[in-house]
Scaffold this active site. Sequence first.
Site, PDB file in Angstrom:
ATOM      1  N   HIS A 113       0.848  -1.198   0.000  1.00 13.68           N
ATOM      2  CA  HIS A 113       0.000   0.000   0.000  1.00 13.68           C
ATOM      3  C   HIS A 113       0.875   1.236   0.000  1.00 13.68           C
ATOM      4  CE1 HIS A 113       0.772  -1.232   4.144  1.00 13.68           C
ATOM      5  NE2 HIS A 113       0.713   0.048   4.477  1.00 13.68           N
ATOM      6  N   HIS A 131       1.011   5.193   1.081  1.00 19.36           N
ATOM      7  CA  HIS A 131       0.401   6.254   1.890  1.00 19.36           C
ATOM      8  C   HIS A 131       0.487   7.575   1.125  1.00 19.36           C
ATOM      9  CE1 HIS A 131       0.651   4.088   5.905  1.00 19.36           C
ATOM     10  NE2 HIS A 131       1.538   3.388   5.216  1.00 19.36           N
TER      11      HIS A 131
HETATM   12  P1  5GP Z   1       2.028   0.360   7.334  1.00 19.35           P
HETATM   13  O1  5GP Z   1       2.666   0.628   8.657  1.00 19.35           O
HETATM   14  O2  5GP Z   1       1.817  -1.114   7.092  1.00 19.35           O
HETATM   15  O3  5GP Z   1       2.735   1.050   6.196  1.00 19.35           O
HETATM   16  O4  5GP Z   1       0.621   1.085   7.391  1.00 19.35           O
HETATM   17  C1  5GP Z   1      -0.578   0.429   7.654  1.00 19.35           C
HETATM   18  C2  5GP Z   1      -1.636   1.500   7.764  1.00 19.35           C
HETATM   19  O5  5GP Z   1      -2.901   0.884   7.738  1.00 19.35           O
HETATM   20  C3  5GP Z   1      -1.559   2.312   9.061  1.00 19.35           C
HETATM   21  O6  5GP Z   1      -1.377   3.695   8.758  1.00 19.35           O
HETATM   22  C4  5GP Z   1      -2.887   2.036   9.744  1.00 19.35           C
HETATM   23  O7  5GP Z   1      -3.425   3.165  10.395  1.00 19.35           O
HETATM   24  C5  5GP Z   1      -3.758   1.569   8.592  1.00 19.35           C
HETATM   25  N1  5GP Z   1      -4.793   0.624   9.006  1.00 19.35           N
HETATM   26  C6  5GP Z   1      -4.608  -0.482   9.770  1.00 19.35           C
HETATM   27  N2  5GP Z   1      -5.777  -1.122   9.935  1.00 19.35           N
HETATM   28  C7  5GP Z   1      -6.699  -0.414   9.248  1.00 19.35           C
HETATM   29  C8  5GP Z   1      -8.115  -0.602   9.061  1.00 19.35           C
HETATM   30  O8  5GP Z   1      -8.734  -1.531   9.557  1.00 19.35           O
HETATM   31  N3  5GP Z   1      -8.746   0.315   8.289  1.00 19.35           N
HETATM   32  C9  5GP Z   1      -8.081   1.370   7.710  1.00 19.35           C
HETATM   33  N4  5GP Z   1      -8.812   2.218   6.978  1.00 19.35           N
HETATM   34  N5  5GP Z   1      -6.761   1.574   7.886  1.00 19.35           N
HETATM   35  C10 5GP Z   1      -6.076   0.689   8.648  1.00 19.35           C
END
Ligand code: 5GP
Length: 133
Positions: free
Chosen positions: A98, A100
């Site tokens: 993903h 951001h």
């Molecule tokens: P990572 O640290 O893997 O790059 O980011 C994962 C992102 O997913 C985090 O910013 C977190 O807030 C978001 N996230 C985790 N669980 C959920 C969810 O259930 N729904 C949504 N909309 N975002 C989520």
Amino acid sequence: METIFTKIIKGEIPATKLYSDDLCIAILDIAPVNKGHALVISREPYPTIGDCPPKTLIRMMEIVKKLDAAMHKELDAEATNIVINNGPAAGQEVPHLHIHIIPRYSGDGKRFIPKKTAYNEGEIADYGRKLHL
Ligand code: 5GP
């Protein structure tokens, strides 16, 4: 592999959807750095960029570009941070690719600037050789 994002894609858990096509979706992050923080997510649960076909990456970046424009237009964002935590050692919490997109404002107090290191004598040339494509 099942992830929180595959559950969102299947509609098993709710999310605020911003976009959807055959290769990716975009949603609002549930815990935003700034309000409007969005995620562009591959439909297939590729863990990292290395696992993802270029065609999907290209599409994801097209949607990133559109969301960047929407954040400037609709949220008065002055800038954005566009970030991929590409693997657990880089802070990736959800092992499903993903991107951001985070709206930014002067003086908003958020920092995305890691502490820097320095090369030893001659070392930069070695790194240059190793990474030359
Ligand atoms: P990572 O640290 O893997 O790059 O980011 C994962 C992102 O997913 C985090 O910013 C977190 O807030 C978001 N996230 C985790 N669980 C959920 C969810 O259930 N729904 C949504 N909309 N975002 C989520």
